[in-house]
Motif scaffolding. Structure first.
Motif, PDB file in Angstrom:
ATOM      1  N   HIS A 286      36.078  37.012  43.772  1.00  0.00           N
ATOM      2  CA  HIS A 286      37.673  36.884  42.927  1.00  0.00           C
ATOM      3  C   HIS A 286      37.391  38.353  42.668  1.00  0.00           C
ATOM      4  O   HIS A 286      38.232  39.320  42.265  1.00  0.00           O
ATOM      5  CB  HIS A 286      37.407  35.914  42.003  1.00  0.00           C
ATOM      6  CG  HIS A 286      38.939  36.546  41.365  1.00  0.00           C
ATOM      7  ND1 HIS A 286      38.768  36.849  39.806  1.00  0.00           N
ATOM      8  CD2 HIS A 286      40.095  36.755  41.249  1.00  0.00           C
ATOM      9  CE1 HIS A 286      39.703  36.415  39.592  1.00  0.00           C
ATOM     10  NE2 HIS A 286      40.698  36.892  39.864  1.00  0.00           N
ATOM     11  N   THR A 287      36.427  38.858  41.516  1.00  0.00           N
ATOM     12  CA  THR A 287      36.015  40.211  40.816  1.00  0.00           C
ATOM     13  C   THR A 287      35.878  41.330  41.414  1.00  0.00           C
ATOM     14  O   THR A 287      36.935  41.789  41.208  1.00  0.00           O
ATOM     15  CB  THR A 287      34.990  40.077  39.842  1.00  0.00           C
ATOM     16  OG1 THR A 287      34.898  38.619  38.841  1.00  0.00           O
ATOM     17  CG2 THR A 287      34.855  41.424  39.067  1.00  0.00           C
TER      18      THR A 287
ATOM     19  N   ARG B  21      39.590  42.374  43.305  1.00  0.00           N
ATOM     20  CA  ARG B  21      40.948  42.135  41.714  1.00  0.00           C
ATOM     21  C   ARG B  21      40.153  43.968  41.158  1.00  0.00           C
ATOM     22  O   ARG B  21      41.368  44.236  41.275  1.00  0.00           O
ATOM     23  CB  ARG B  21      40.289  41.321  40.803  1.00  0.00           C
ATOM     24  CG  ARG B  21      41.615  41.236  40.052  1.00  0.00           C
ATOM     25  CD  ARG B  21      41.279  39.954  38.679  1.00  0.00           C
ATOM     26  NE  ARG B  21      42.581  39.639  38.861  1.00  0.00           N
ATOM     27  CZ  ARG B  21      43.413  39.617  36.883  1.00  0.00           C
ATOM     28  NH1 ARG B  21      43.020  41.871  36.802  1.00  0.00           N
ATOM     29  NH2 ARG B  21      44.739  39.904  37.076  1.00  0.00           N
TER      30      ARG B  21
ATOM     31  N   PHE C 172      41.123  44.166  32.129  1.00  0.00           N
ATOM     32  CA  PHE C 172      41.855  43.171  32.888  1.00  0.00           C
ATOM     33  C   PHE C 172      43.879  43.968  32.539  1.00  0.00           C
ATOM     34  O   PHE C 172      43.999  43.922  31.442  1.00  0.00           O
ATOM     35  CB  PHE C 172      41.245  42.091  31.711  1.00  0.00           C
ATOM     36  CG  PHE C 172      42.552  40.784  31.704  1.00  0.00           C
ATOM     37  CD1 PHE C 172      41.893  40.033  33.461  1.00  0.00           C
ATOM     38  CD2 PHE C 172      43.709  40.705  31.581  1.00  0.00           C
ATOM     39  CE1 PHE C 172      42.719  38.754  34.111  1.00  0.00           C
ATOM     40  CE2 PHE C 172      44.229  39.451  32.141  1.00  0.00           C
ATOM     41  CZ  PHE C 172      44.497  38.549  33.321  1.00  0.00           C
TER      42      PHE C 172
ATOM     43  N   ASN D 290      47.395  41.182  34.599  1.00  0.00           N
ATOM     44  CA  ASN D 290      48.049  39.945  35.276  1.00  0.00           C
ATOM     45  C   ASN D 290      48.071  41.336  37.088  1.00  0.00           C
ATOM     46  O   ASN D 290      48.218  42.568  36.989  1.00  0.00           O
ATOM     47  CB  ASN D 290      49.204  39.895  34.541  1.00  0.00           C
ATOM     48  CG  ASN D 290      48.539  38.431  33.807  1.00  0.00           C
ATOM     49  OD1 ASN D 290      47.410  38.177  34.069  1.00  0.00           O
ATOM     50  ND2 ASN D 290      49.113  38.655  32.747  1.00  0.00           N
TER      51      ASN D 290
ATOM     52  N   VAL E 263      37.513  39.336  34.205  1.00  0.00           N
ATOM     53  CA  VAL E 263      38.099  38.238  34.657  1.00  0.00           C
ATOM     54  C   VAL E 263      38.433  36.868  33.429  1.00  0.00           C
ATOM     55  O   VAL E 263      39.320  36.480  34.185  1.00  0.00           O
ATOM     56  CB  VAL E 263      37.634  38.068  35.808  1.00  0.00           C
ATOM     57  CG1 VAL E 263      37.830  39.497  36.133  1.00  0.00           C
ATOM     58  CG2 VAL E 263      36.206  37.631  36.034  1.00  0.00           C
TER      59      VAL E 263
ATOM     60  N   THR F  63      42.315  35.814  33.612  1.00  0.00           N
ATOM     61  CA  THR F  63      42.253  35.239  34.255  1.00  0.00           C
ATOM     62  C   THR F  63      43.868  34.387  34.395  1.00  0.00           C
ATOM     63  O   THR F  63      43.234  32.486  33.788  1.00  0.00           O
ATOM     64  CB  THR F  63      41.783  35.451  35.420  1.00  0.00           C
ATOM     65  OG1 THR F  63      40.998  36.532  35.666  1.00  0.00           O
ATOM     66  CG2 THR F  63      42.710  34.909  36.839  1.00  0.00           C
ATOM     67  N   SER F  64      44.759  34.528  35.032  1.00  0.00           N
ATOM     68  CA  SER F  64      46.148  33.127  33.797  1.00  0.00           C
ATOM     69  C   SER F  64      45.963  32.007  35.374  1.00  0.00           C
ATOM     70  O   SER F  64      44.923  31.913  36.345  1.00  0.00           O
ATOM     71  CB  SER F  64      47.288  33.080  34.720  1.00  0.00           C
ATOM     72  OG  SER F  64      47.653  33.597  35.751  1.00  0.00           O
TER      73      SER F  64
ATOM     74  N   GLU G 107      46.782  31.910  39.018  1.00  0.00           N
ATOM     75  CA  GLU G 107      46.296  33.410  39.311  1.00  0.00           C
ATOM     76  C   GLU G 107      44.529  32.374  40.428  1.00  0.00           C
ATOM     77  O   GLU G 107      44.702  32.538  41.245  1.00  0.00           O
ATOM     78  CB  GLU G 107      45.714  35.193  38.833  1.00  0.00           C
ATOM     79  CG  GLU G 107      45.307  35.534  40.154  1.00  0.00           C
ATOM     80  CD  GLU G 107      45.004  36.719  39.155  1.00  0.00           C
ATOM     81  OE1 GLU G 107      42.868  36.986  39.683  1.00  0.00           O
ATOM     82  OE2 GLU G 107      45.373  37.864  38.861  1.00  0.00           O
TER      83      GLU G 107
END
Length: 472
Positions: A144-145, A148, A157, A159, A192, A195-196, A199
């Protein structure tokens, strides 16, 4: 090439009790399993009553981020411990896909200039690996990182926009279809950690739609552990994804929180597919950079015996305690960490000696929801060799009897293979690949990899018989 293994106690990986038998291997696969096989093979191994199990599967390994998989015989230390398959791409960091061909997310772990990046997608990376001599089998998750960071193009960071999220989803779907084993998220990474939930939920839903693994490293491994696990359990139930909580360790001082988190996972095991990875040591590895970002961690570290285990281009520091490093420079603890990072760079690593609670660790190793991992690379150091995790685990299982040997073997073979969707491995049966280990009392004697005898009497024979693996 034919290989006959005689007079062994077969542990097939599924948890069944051992049975005395012989095993015949032809080319890469298992051809026969029965007593007293009478066959003139090219080579015969006399088991003398030792156990024969499937090759061990390291579901949380860091050899890729250290670029060790591109070194000569990089995984020798793993193969001699019976580990035949490693899965990379953990903690949100992977070598594929590389949207712009950049290895920027692993600069904290390796010298990215020592390798020529000639791939972008998982498919291209897979083709590169097929040409690379591998000492063990290797498969990967999608980080993911890594993805992203490539999309937003900034080491800060924020969104993702709606359009960026769509691009992210397209990248994940394409590379999962190509054979990646799943998606990993490292919420312990400062970049990260914010992160929400929205997401992360979208990522887990994509993993679930492809029936792939969703590996996650919690934001809080000490303070706030229970709340972190509570959110993960809810997410697993909501999305139906196959969750793996990585490096879920019982740190000393947080035993109660850990037991509560374990109980929560167990209580929800019928409605949420959740496992966690753990290694059988009382030490904890940490990257210097993450410690400098967390004042609370630094205060906790003061009471621990902290030793430097990784110092690129400054090997003379390896094995020195941080107290020794600080005292020779008249620095306090925090100043010493900052100075070490200045000298060595953010790739420096330390180990907290005796940081993990022993009793809770033993319970975690035996827990039905746990998998054993090394959480390390193939690089040797003189202080902490976590590649011995599997041999150590078997030694504990046999000598301390924390669980039956057949259950211990299932935990490091069949069960992680099933969780990963790893075809024709993890179980000794006719037609499966011959990834096999002969061991007794935690001592690894012989290792067969894809039908090749690669470790003999505990000695690596210098044979690169590993394969690049796809899911399915």
């Amino acid at each position: 090439m034919t290989l006959l293994i005689k007079n062994i106690q077969l542990l097939d990986g599924t948890g069944k009790a051992p049975v005395k038998t012989d095993v015949l291997i032809k080319k890469e696969k298992i051809a026969a399993i029965e007593e007293n096989i009478n066959y003139k093979a090219d080579e015969t191994i006399e088991g003398m009553g030792a156990y024969l199990s499937p090759g061990f599967i390291d579901i949380n390994n860091h050899s890729d981020r250290h670029l060790d998989i591109f070194s000569d015989y990089p995984q020798e230390q793993f193969i001699i411990q019976g580990i035949t398959t490693i899965i990379g791409g953990s903690d949100g960091i992977s070598l594929a896909p590389l949207v712009y061909g950049s290895l920027q997310t692993i600069r904290d772990y390796a010298d990215v200039n020592k390798i020529n990046v000639d791939w972008h997608s998982f498919s291209e990376f897979f083709q590169r690996l097929k040409k690379q001599p591998l000492t063990v089998n290797f498969g990967t998750l999608l980080g993911h990182t890594t993805i992203r960071r490539a999309i937003i193009g900034e080491p800060i960071f924020r969104n993702l926009s709606e359009n960026e999220l769509k691009i992210f989803n397209l990248i994940l779907n394409k590379n999962l279809q190509a054979g990646a084993f799943g998606i990993s998220v490292g919420l312990n990474n400062p970049l990260v950690s914010q992160t929400s939930y929205f997401e992360i939920k979208k990522l887990a839903e994509i993993a679930a739609s492809h029936k792939r693994l969703f590996a996650i490293s919690p934001k809080n491994k000490k303070e706030g552990l229970f709340e972190s696990i509570k959110k993960i359990v809810y997410l697993a139930k909501e999305t139906g994804a196959k969750f793996l909580i990585n490096d879920f360790l019982p740190f000393s001082g947080f035993e109660k929180d850990y037991r509560q988190a374990i109980a929560l996972i167990e209580e929800n095991s019928a409605s949420a597919d959740i496992h966690f990875s753990v290694y059988p040591f009382e030490e904890n590895i940490a990257l210097i950079e993450t410690l400098l970002d967390n004042k609370n961690k630094i205060s906790r570290l003061k009471d621990n015996n902290v030793v430097i285990i990784h110092a690129p281009e400054h090997e003379y520091l390896i094995g020195k305690s941080l107290e020794e490093f600080c005292s020779t420079r008249n620095l306090n603890f925090k100043q010493g960490l900052a100075k070490l990072a200045e000298i060595v760079g953010s790739r420096a690593e330390i180990v907290e000696m005796k940081a993990i609670d022993g009793q809770n660790l033993a319970n975690a190793l035996a827990n039905e929801q746990s998998f054993i991992c090394s959480s390390g690379s193939g690089t040797m150091n003189s202080v902490f060799n976590n590649y011995r995790a599997f041999a150590k685990f078997l030694e504990i299982a046999e000598k301390e009897k924390i669980l039956p040997i057949e259950k211990a073997v299932a935990k490091i073979t069949y069960l992680p293979a099933k969780k990963l969707g790893l075809a024709e491995r993890g179980e000794i049966k006719i037609g499966n690949y011959a990834d096999l280990v002969v061991f007794k009392e935690g001592n690894i004697k012989e290792v067969i990899l894809n039908g090749e005898h690669v470790v003999k009497e505990g000695i690596f024979l210098g044979i690169s018989a590993g394969k690049a693996l796809k899911c399915g």
